[in-house]
Design an enzyme around this catalytic site. Structure first.
Site, short mmCIF file in Angstrom:
data_model
loop_
_atom_site.label_atom_id
_atom_site.label_comp_id
_atom_site.label_asym_id
_atom_site.label_seq_id
_atom_site.Cartn_x
_atom_site.Cartn_y
_atom_site.Cartn_z
N PRO A 89 0.82 -1.22 0.00
CA PRO A 89 0.00 0.00 0.00
C PRO A 89 0.86 1.27 0.00
O PRO A 89 0.35 2.35 -0.24
CB PRO A 89 -0.82 -0.11 1.29
N GLU A 116 2.19 -8.15 8.76
CA GLU A 116 2.27 -6.71 9.00
C GLU A 116 3.19 -6.01 8.00
O GLU A 116 3.06 -4.82 7.74
CB GLU A 116 2.76 -6.49 10.44
N ARG A 154 -4.13 -8.33 -20.10
CA ARG A 154 -5.13 -7.97 -21.13
C ARG A 154 -4.57 -6.99 -22.15
O ARG A 154 -5.15 -6.80 -23.21
CB ARG A 154 -6.41 -7.46 -20.47
N ASP A 169 -10.70 1.77 -23.74
CA ASP A 169 -11.20 1.73 -22.36
C ASP A 169 -10.84 3.01 -21.61
O ASP A 169 -9.94 3.74 -22.00
CB ASP A 169 -10.56 0.54 -21.61
N1 SAM Z 1 1.56 -2.59 7.63
C1 SAM Z 1 1.44 -2.34 6.23
C2 SAM Z 1 1.20 -0.87 6.00
O1 SAM Z 1 0.48 -0.27 6.80
O2 SAM Z 1 1.68 -0.34 5.00
C3 SAM Z 1 0.26 -3.11 5.64
C4 SAM Z 1 0.49 -4.55 5.52
S1 SAM Z 1 -0.86 -5.38 4.73
C5 SAM Z 1 -1.82 -5.86 6.12
C6 SAM Z 1 -0.17 -6.91 4.22
C7 SAM Z 1 0.25 -6.98 2.78
O3 SAM Z 1 -0.88 -6.79 1.94
C8 SAM Z 1 1.24 -5.95 2.29
O4 SAM Z 1 2.56 -6.37 2.57
C9 SAM Z 1 0.98 -5.91 0.81
O5 SAM Z 1 1.66 -6.97 0.15
C10 SAM Z 1 -0.49 -6.21 0.72
N2 SAM Z 1 -1.31 -5.03 0.49
C11 SAM Z 1 -2.27 -4.54 1.32
N3 SAM Z 1 -2.87 -3.47 0.81
C12 SAM Z 1 -2.33 -3.26 -0.40
C13 SAM Z 1 -2.53 -2.29 -1.42
N4 SAM Z 1 -3.42 -1.31 -1.29
N5 SAM Z 1 -1.79 -2.37 -2.55
C14 SAM Z 1 -0.88 -3.34 -2.70
N6 SAM Z 1 -0.62 -4.29 -1.76
C15 SAM Z 1 -1.33 -4.25 -0.63
#
Ligand code: SAM
Length: 238
Positions: A89, A116, A154, A169
């Site tokens: 994220p 986490e 795609r 698109d």
């Molecule tokens: N503690 C991290 C933070 O706050 O940035 C979040 C960890 S999340 C619970 C667990 C995993 O989900 C991340 O390591 C990532 O691989 C994935 N993930 C969660 N949300 C995501 C998003 N919006 N985009 C891409 N990957 C995401």
């Protein structure tokens, strides 16, 4: 294109990669998918891939060794150079221009994290392209990795038939990077609602003009940021 996915949950990918366009693309030889279980590369005798965070706090952290060894092993499976991508994220927001650029690469190696987070030292050593699918948090990187794969595959040549072309698109070059225009199909009247006359006129120039106007109007209403981006392009958001 070759796509490697490094994950703790390979079975999550199978129904998605084995359905619809993603399946057809692989059957047509446009892409090959290779799933690797990160856990298979841990040297921990209990199969552990995570540990408690230094400094305390909730959740577990994916350790350096299993992920590092997994990446080395997978990269050696094929001489094609791999672009490392990590779903997080905290990464660059995924956009259509970014998908277009990724679709030109010979090989993607996608790391789907979990828990986490991932020990920062292995992230630094791997130096992946960090990509986010939006400003919200999911439990793991598996769904984001599947979103990325779908959006990229795609776009590979020959994957979509002419009728399904991605070029027009929303966010795409044929739509001027704006939202797509509205679509209608038969019947011409449904629940008292009719199809816009111009679409039944057979006048292709008028239809084109109407669609362009509709696309601009709905983009102005729903996504004024895209109109601004079109008028003042800024590559740093790609
Ligand atoms: N503690 C991290 C933070 O706050 O940035 C979040 C960890 S999340 C619970 C667990 C995993 O989900 C991340 O390591 C990532 O691989 C994935 N993930 C969660 N949300 C995501 C998003 N919006 N985009 C891409 N990957 C995401």
């Amino acid at each position: 294109m070759r796509i490697d996915v490094l994950t703790l949950f390979p079975p999550m990918f199978e129904p998605v990669l084995g359905s619809s366009i993603l399946k057809r693309a692989a059957e047509a030889g446009r892409v090959s998918y290779h799933l690797t279980d990160i856990r298979a590369h841990t040297t921990n005798k209990h199969g552990k891939v995570d540990d408690r965070p230094y400094g305390g706090g909730p959740g577990m952290v994916m350790a350096c060794q299993p992920l590092w060894d997994c990446v080395q092993a997978v990269e050696q499976q094929d001489p094609l150079p791999a672009t490392r991508v990590m779903m997080t994220p905290q990464g660059k927001p995924l956009t259509q221009p970014m998908c277009e650029r990724l679709a030109e690469l010979p090989r993607l190696l996608i790391i789907a994290g979990h828990y986490e987070g991932i020990d920062e030292r292995v992230v630094e050593e791997l130096a992946p392209l960090e990509i986010s699918i939006g400003d919200y948090v999911l439990s793991g990187g598996e769904l984001p990795a599947m979103v990325l794969i779908d959006a990229v595959v795609r776009l590979l040549p020959g994957v979509l038939g002419h009728d399904e072309s991605a070029f027009h698109d929303s966010f795409s070059p044929g739509a001027n990077r704006l939202l797509d225009h509205p679509h209608y199909t038969r019947p011409p009247e449904w629940r008292g609602k009719t199809v816009p006359d111009v679409l039944l006129s057979g006048d292709h120039a008028a239809i084109e003009k109407w669609r362009k106007q509709q696309a601009e109007d709905r983009t102005s209403q729903r996504r004024p940021d895209l109109m601004k981006e079109r008028d003042e392009p800024n590559d740093s958001n790609d």
